[in-house]
Design an enzyme around this catalytic site. Structure first.
Site, PDB file in Angstrom:
ATOM      1  N   CYS A 125       0.636  -1.304   0.120  1.00  0.00           N
ATOM      2  CA  CYS A 125      -0.114   0.225   0.021  1.00  0.00           C
ATOM      3  C   CYS A 125       0.845   1.250  -0.247  1.00  0.00           C
ATOM      4  O   CYS A 125       0.521   2.318  -0.807  1.00  0.00           O
ATOM      5  CB  CYS A 125      -0.822  -0.067   1.086  1.00  0.00           C
ATOM      6  N   HIS A 232      -2.847   6.422   4.721  1.00  0.00           N
ATOM      7  CA  HIS A 232      -1.315   6.332   5.028  1.00  0.00           C
ATOM      8  C   HIS A 232      -0.754   7.431   4.312  1.00  0.00           C
ATOM      9  O   HIS A 232      -1.261   7.999   3.427  1.00  0.00           O
ATOM     10  CB  HIS A 232      -0.727   5.396   4.337  1.00  0.00           C
TER      11      HIS A 232
HETATM   12  N1  LIG Z   1      -4.647  -3.514   4.671  1.00  0.00           N
HETATM   13  C1  LIG Z   1      -4.032  -3.017   3.989  1.00  0.00           C
HETATM   14  O1  LIG Z   1      -4.158  -1.887   3.793  1.00  0.00           O
HETATM   15  C2  LIG Z   1      -3.401  -3.653   2.877  1.00  0.00           C
HETATM   16  C3  LIG Z   1      -2.673  -3.209   1.601  1.00  0.00           C
HETATM   17  C4  LIG Z   1      -2.113  -3.719   0.662  1.00  0.00           C
HETATM   18  C5  LIG Z   1      -2.255  -5.132   0.915  1.00  0.00           C
HETATM   19  N2  LIG Z   1      -2.810  -5.884   1.669  1.00  0.00           N
HETATM   20  C6  LIG Z   1      -2.644  -7.326   2.065  1.00  0.00           C
HETATM   21  O2  LIG Z   1      -3.652  -7.895   1.876  1.00  0.00           O
HETATM   22  C7  LIG Z   1      -3.785  -9.062   2.436  1.00  0.00           C
HETATM   23  C8  LIG Z   1      -5.080  -8.838   3.283  1.00  0.00           C
HETATM   24  O3  LIG Z   1      -5.074  -7.981   4.164  1.00  0.00           O
HETATM   25  P1  LIG Z   1      -6.435  -7.406   4.948  1.00  0.00           P
HETATM   26  O4  LIG Z   1      -6.046  -6.211   5.621  1.00  0.00           O
HETATM   27  O5  LIG Z   1      -7.589  -7.652   4.181  1.00  0.00           O
HETATM   28  O6  LIG Z   1      -6.225  -8.511   6.234  1.00  0.00           O
HETATM   29  P2  LIG Z   1      -7.461  -9.003   7.189  1.00  0.00           P
HETATM   30  O7  LIG Z   1      -8.565  -7.883   7.475  1.00  0.00           O
HETATM   31  O8  LIG Z   1      -6.991  -9.615   8.358  1.00  0.00           O
HETATM   32  O9  LIG Z   1      -8.164 -10.336   6.376  1.00  0.00           O
HETATM   33  C9  LIG Z   1      -7.624 -11.409   6.153  1.00  0.00           C
HETATM   34  C10 LIG Z   1      -8.583 -12.247   5.187  1.00  0.00           C
HETATM   35  O10 LIG Z   1      -7.784 -13.563   5.009  1.00  0.00           O
HETATM   36  C11 LIG Z   1      -8.621 -14.546   5.420  1.00  0.00           C
HETATM   37  N3  LIG Z   1      -8.078 -15.867   6.055  1.00  0.00           N
HETATM   38  C12 LIG Z   1      -7.380 -15.731   6.950  1.00  0.00           C
HETATM   39  N4  LIG Z   1      -6.865 -17.213   7.164  1.00  0.00           N
HETATM   40  C13 LIG Z   1      -7.581 -17.873   6.280  1.00  0.00           C
HETATM   41  C14 LIG Z   1      -7.415 -19.230   5.934  1.00  0.00           C
HETATM   42  N5  LIG Z   1      -6.953 -20.094   6.580  1.00  0.00           N
HETATM   43  N6  LIG Z   1      -8.294 -19.867   4.869  1.00  0.00           N
HETATM   44  C15 LIG Z   1      -8.836 -19.073   4.281  1.00  0.00           C
HETATM   45  N7  LIG Z   1      -8.891 -17.336   4.274  1.00  0.00           N
HETATM   46  C16 LIG Z   1      -8.321 -16.933   5.346  1.00  0.00           C
HETATM   47  C17 LIG Z   1      -9.685 -13.951   6.376  1.00  0.00           C
HETATM   48  O11 LIG Z   1     -10.566 -14.726   6.564  1.00  0.00           O
HETATM   49  P3  LIG Z   1     -11.587 -14.761   8.000  1.00  0.00           P
HETATM   50  O12 LIG Z   1     -12.226 -13.734   8.336  1.00  0.00           O
HETATM   51  O13 LIG Z   1     -12.412 -16.083   7.995  1.00  0.00           O
HETATM   52  O14 LIG Z   1     -10.556 -15.019   9.148  1.00  0.00           O
HETATM   53  C18 LIG Z   1      -9.927 -12.630   5.726  1.00  0.00           C
HETATM   54  O15 LIG Z   1     -10.781 -12.733   4.924  1.00  0.00           O
HETATM   55  C19 LIG Z   1      -2.690  -9.058   3.380  1.00  0.00           C
HETATM   56  O16 LIG Z   1      -1.620  -9.814   2.481  1.00  0.00           O
HETATM   57  C20 LIG Z   1      -2.213  -7.617   3.338  1.00  0.00           C
HETATM   58  O17 LIG Z   1      -0.601  -7.759   3.358  1.00  0.00           O
HETATM   59  C21 LIG Z   1      -3.440  -5.083   2.853  1.00  0.00           C
END
Ligand SMILES: NC(=O)c1ccc[n+]([C@@H]2O[C@H](COP(=O)([O-])OP(=O)(O)OC[C@H]3O[C@@H](n4cnc5c(N)ncnc54)[C@H](OP(=O)(O)O)[C@@H]3O)[C@@H](O)[C@H]2O)c1
Length: 319
Positions: A125, A232
């Protein structure tokens, strides 16, 4: 288009689903995957209710695109499988960003999305909002050096981080961050390498060099987590080997797609929920006239993640 979404319940996944729902892209089939703990939850999409499922190869093979927004481990497992089954993959994790697969910010390098199936990596990001600005400023001449200090919101660390920030008003326990985040700033995002560089700083530096195709770029990042829910901010110092004029810089930034120039610095709250990169406080330090200083903000969940991924999806759709 037939699209499957892994990480449907997460912060990025939810944003991506909403953007897709509101778009004009035709979606003939869709599935929502998350962890087993989300089984039983429902997602509404374009007037229909869908149950959350656990991903399997059997189900995947009927789809054309897999959007992933989970951690790196799951992406490493499912991206190659999906590719083998005949799907394009758009991956938000860091799993493939520095590999041979394309790392895409559509305003900069959409042409690198191949016409054949591939894993397309969505950058970090903080990298995305920075490279948008650097790409625009390259119009002033080859960049000599870039320094960036980030002020990153807790939503960048996912759902558990948001919950931790909100709970810390009454519960000082920590599980996501090394110290309580409420009411303070943490100069650590990720783990440190032997040089003392954090993994987030490494990502910004290496991904920027890859996206701008400047493998030798002198770039240094210092990343700080701040106790704001979303958006950010980045203080950026850019240098050339000649003096530059503010007018040239503002023109280059104004002309660049999806960058908005502002007279005064925006509130994080004004930026949240919008897909643009905002630039303000552009000035030249008289003690360092061969460079510019600026303030860059963007919604990390949108241009930093879901919106950028949606733009990649649109490019795939065009192909
Ligand atoms: N947040 C940001 O600003 C941002 C920006 C760029 C990139 N990213 C990247 O995008 C990705 C997701 O980020 P996020 O912020 O959306 O994280 P998050 O809110 O913690 O969401 C994680 C997701 O992964 C799922 N998950 C976890 N364990 C799993 C499993 N064993 N099988 C299937 N699904 C599973 C979760 O499902 P449950 O709800 O069922 O646990 C949830 O849907 C990460 O790699 C992060 O580094 C994030």
């Amino acid at each position: 288009m037939k699209i499957a979404i892994l990480g449907s319940t997460g912060l990025v996944g939810q944003k991506f689903i909403k953007i897709l729902e509101d778009s004009t892209l035709s979606v003939s089939k869709i599935k929502f995957f998350a962890s087993p703990s989300s089984l039983g939850k429902q997602i509404n999409f374009r007037g229909q209710s869908y149950g959350i499922e656990v991903i399997s190869e059997d189900v995947l093979k009927d789809f054309q695109v897999l959007f992933i927004s989970t951690g790196e481990e799951l992406s490493l497992k499912w991206s190659p499988k999906a590719l083998k089954l005949g799907l394009y993959v758009i991956d938000n994790s860091s799993a493939f960003r520095l590999s041979d697969h394309p790392l895409i910010v559509p305003e900069i390098n959409a042409e690198l999305i191949p016409k054949t199936l591939d894993i397309i990596a969505n950058p970090n990001c903080s990298t995305i909002q920075l490279v948008m600005v650097l790409k625009a400023l390259q119009k002033l001449g080859p960049l000599k050096s870039v320094h960036v200090a980030t002020y990153q919101s807790v939503s960048g660390a996912g759902t558990p981080a948001i919950n931790e920030l909100l709970n810390q008003t009454h519960d000082p326990e920590t599980s996501v961050f090394p110290y309580p985040i409420a009411g303070t700033c943490l100069p650590q995002i990720g783990s440190f390498d032997s040089f003392g560089l954090s993994s987030e700083e490494n990502k910004i530096q290496r991904e920027t060099r890859k996206i701008l195709n400047l493998p030798e770029l002198d770039i240094s990042a210092f990343c700080v987590r701040v106790p704001t829910p979303n958006v950010h901010g980045e203080a950026v110092w850019v240098k050339w080997d000649h003096e530059v004029a503010i007018e040239q810089a503002t023109e280059a930034l104004r002309d660049f797609e999806n960058i908005k120039l502002l007279e005064s610095s925006p509130h994080y709250n004004e930026v949240s929920g919008t897909p643009h990169v905002y630039v303000s406080r552009i000035h030249i330090d008289p003690d360092s006239p061969q460079g510019l200083k600026l303030w860059v903000t963007a919604d990390n969940l949108l241009k930093g993640a879901a919106w950028n991924s949606f733009q990649i999806l649109e490019e795939i759709f065009k192909r």
